[in-house]
Design a protein around this motif. Sequence first.
Motif, PDB file in Angstrom:
ATOM      1  N   GLY A   1      12.602  28.083  61.594  1.00 10.97           N
ATOM      2  CA  GLY A   1      12.006  26.911  60.953  1.00 10.97           C
ATOM      3  C   GLY A   1      11.013  27.212  59.864  1.00 10.97           C
ATOM      4  N   MET A   2      10.975  28.458  59.362  1.00  6.57           N
ATOM      5  CA  MET A   2      10.047  28.806  58.291  1.00  6.57           C
ATOM      6  C   MET A   2      10.800  28.935  56.964  1.00  6.57           C
ATOM      7  N   PRO A   3      10.505  28.088  55.989  1.00  7.19           N
ATOM      8  CA  PRO A   3      11.143  28.219  54.681  1.00  7.19           C
ATOM      9  C   PRO A   3      10.690  29.488  53.975  1.00  7.19           C
ATOM     10  N   THR A   4      11.499  29.945  53.036  1.00 15.03           N
ATOM     11  CA  THR A   4      11.161  31.111  52.222  1.00 15.03           C
ATOM     12  C   THR A   4      11.460  30.799  50.752  1.00 15.03           C
ATOM     13  N   THR A   5      10.938  31.646  49.893  1.00 12.28           N
ATOM     14  CA  THR A   5      11.385  31.646  48.500  1.00 12.28           C
ATOM     15  C   THR A   5      12.332  32.830  48.320  1.00 12.28           C
ATOM     16  N   SER A   6      12.789  33.052  47.085  1.00 11.93           N
ATOM     17  CA  SER A   6      13.624  34.221  46.791  1.00 11.93           C
ATOM     18  C   SER A   6      13.290  34.721  45.398  1.00 11.93           C
ATOM     19  N   THR A   7      13.403  36.033  45.210  1.00 18.56           N
ATOM     20  CA  THR A   7      13.048  36.653  43.932  1.00 18.56           C
ATOM     21  C   THR A   7      14.040  37.760  43.591  1.00 18.56           C
ATOM     22  N   MET A   8      13.978  38.199  42.339  1.00 16.05           N
ATOM     23  CA  MET A   8      14.688  39.414  41.933  1.00 16.05           C
ATOM     24  C   MET A   8      13.846  40.137  40.888  1.00 16.05           C
ATOM     25  N   LEU A   9      13.590  41.420  41.101  1.00 15.89           N
ATOM     26  CA  LEU A   9      12.948  42.261  40.105  1.00 15.89           C
ATOM     27  C   LEU A   9      14.039  42.735  39.142  1.00 15.89           C
ATOM     28  N   ALA A  10      13.961  42.319  37.890  1.00 14.56           N
ATOM     29  CA  ALA A  10      15.064  42.535  36.955  1.00 14.56           C
ATOM     30  C   ALA A  10      14.588  43.245  35.692  1.00 14.56           C
ATOM     31  N   GLY A  11      15.537  43.891  35.035  1.00 11.82           N
ATOM     32  CA  GLY A  11      15.247  44.482  33.739  1.00 11.82           C
ATOM     33  C   GLY A  11      14.709  45.896  33.799  1.00 11.82           C
ATOM     34  N   HIS A  12      15.155  46.673  34.798  1.00 12.96           N
ATOM     35  CA  HIS A  12      14.734  48.079  34.864  1.00 12.96           C
ATOM     36  C   HIS A  12      15.988  48.951  34.823  1.00 12.96           C
ATOM     37  N   ILE A  13      16.428  49.498  35.961  1.00 11.84           N
ATOM     38  CA  ILE A  13      17.606  50.382  35.929  1.00 11.84           C
ATOM     39  C   ILE A  13      18.822  49.748  36.593  1.00 11.84           C
ATOM     40  N   GLU A  14      18.702  48.501  37.022  1.00 11.87           N
ATOM     41  CA  GLU A  14      19.835  47.845  37.680  1.00 11.87           C
ATOM     42  C   GLU A  14      20.890  47.461  36.636  1.00 11.87           C
ATOM     43  N   THR A  15      22.121  47.357  37.079  1.00 12.92           N
ATOM     44  CA  THR A  15      23.233  46.972  36.205  1.00 12.92           C
ATOM     45  C   THR A  15      23.479  45.469  36.331  1.00 12.92           C
ATOM     46  N   PRO A  16      24.192  44.873  35.370  1.00  9.95           N
ATOM     47  CA  PRO A  16      24.567  43.460  35.512  1.00  9.95           C
ATOM     48  C   PRO A  16      25.322  43.190  36.806  1.00  9.95           C
ATOM     49  N   SER A  17      26.189  44.112  37.204  1.00  6.36           N
ATOM     50  CA  SER A  17      26.931  43.937  38.441  1.00  6.36           C
ATOM     51  C   SER A  17      25.992  43.865  39.639  1.00  6.36           C
ATOM     52  N   GLN A  18      24.954  44.686  39.643  1.00  4.29           N
ATOM     53  CA  GLN A  18      23.988  44.658  40.746  1.00  4.29           C
ATOM     54  C   GLN A  18      23.145  43.383  40.705  1.00  4.29           C
ATOM     55  N   GLN A  19      22.858  42.887  39.525  1.00  9.76           N
ATOM     56  CA  GLN A  19      22.146  41.616  39.416  1.00  9.76           C
ATOM     57  C   GLN A  19      22.955  40.477  40.042  1.00  9.76           C
TER      58      GLN A  19
END
Length: 387
Positions: A227-245
Amino acid sequence: MSEITTSSTASDINVVDGILDRALDVNDISTADALILIAQTHPDIIDRIRVTADRLRQIQVGDIVTYVINRNINFTNICEQHCSFCAFRRDEGTEGAFWLNTEQILAKAADAVALSATEICMQGGLHPGAKINGRSLDYYVELVTAIKTTFPQLHLHAFSPQEVEFIARQDGLSYADVIIALQQAGVGSMPGTAAEVLDDNIRRIICPEKIDSATWIKIVTTAHRLGMPTTSTMLAGHIETPSQQIAHLDRLKQIQQQAIALKSPARITEFIILPFVGQSAPAPLRSRVGRDQPVLADNLLLTAVARIFLGNYIPNHQPSWVKLGLAGAQTALTWGCNDLGGTLMEEHITTMAGAEGGTAQTVADLQGAILEIDRNYQQRTTLYELI
């Protein structure tokens, strides 16, 4: 869609238009579709993606831009981990290390209440010494209890999945034990930070000591179940690929679909892209990325694709004015975002990494930025109830 009179190939245009038309008919797009969109480089096609994202934002949540009056409290920067993007953490006893006591935290909360805040967002380093009677959970519960006893009207948005794992590991408890105890003490929702990129190949490079993807997902889904809501995030724009995003976005969608299927009232309330700021980050990752500040154009395209891919399940999308600056975040409101975040009143983690967006915004700052793009504003609660 209107005709593009440029050098783009007809086949590229037709493929993208087909994806965007399906999205505008309120259909889900696939991860393969999202990869096609995120790979576009022609300005005219990118603008079509922007227009579609903005239109979907209007369909899914309307034209009102929301914001929350909140205060961010980072209670300590003493941390056992050494993430390669973090300029915030310190070892105990070293220059710049801090650990706020309860009185200092209550004073910050009192200042926030005086400015009409409805939320305290509280996170900190993983401090092995943060214990009462040898128990980490007792320390965190006492902290929450002190705030809620003094200011019962405040919503506490506190302690990421990483912090939940840390407490559980320190005390030999289950994740559910920790979440229930924090919830009973007064925590109202969980920040979806520490997600970084939900790909363990990336995590082994940028945050090898952090929880893995499966653990992050397990803690978030456990929170929803309890019963606890959460948010969600993504750390982007470093070494990750578009596929990983895109794979990261897909994992978030699956989490939300599971909560919906279980008819859980506790779900992911919002999605936030956190673009990498490397100016003061540790040298190895900063050198590998090769720049200090986010690339706004890259962030905006990802913002639009996230709206198109996730919006049917996670309708609230928020840019980070701390990382993009208020003008950059304002622009993101025309690329699929519908919320401008919080006043924060103070911010240390991103600022210490070299972000140039500032540490606080006034209500007038946020309202003015919204009015400048001819949208109306509305204050909200942490859980997106309008005030």
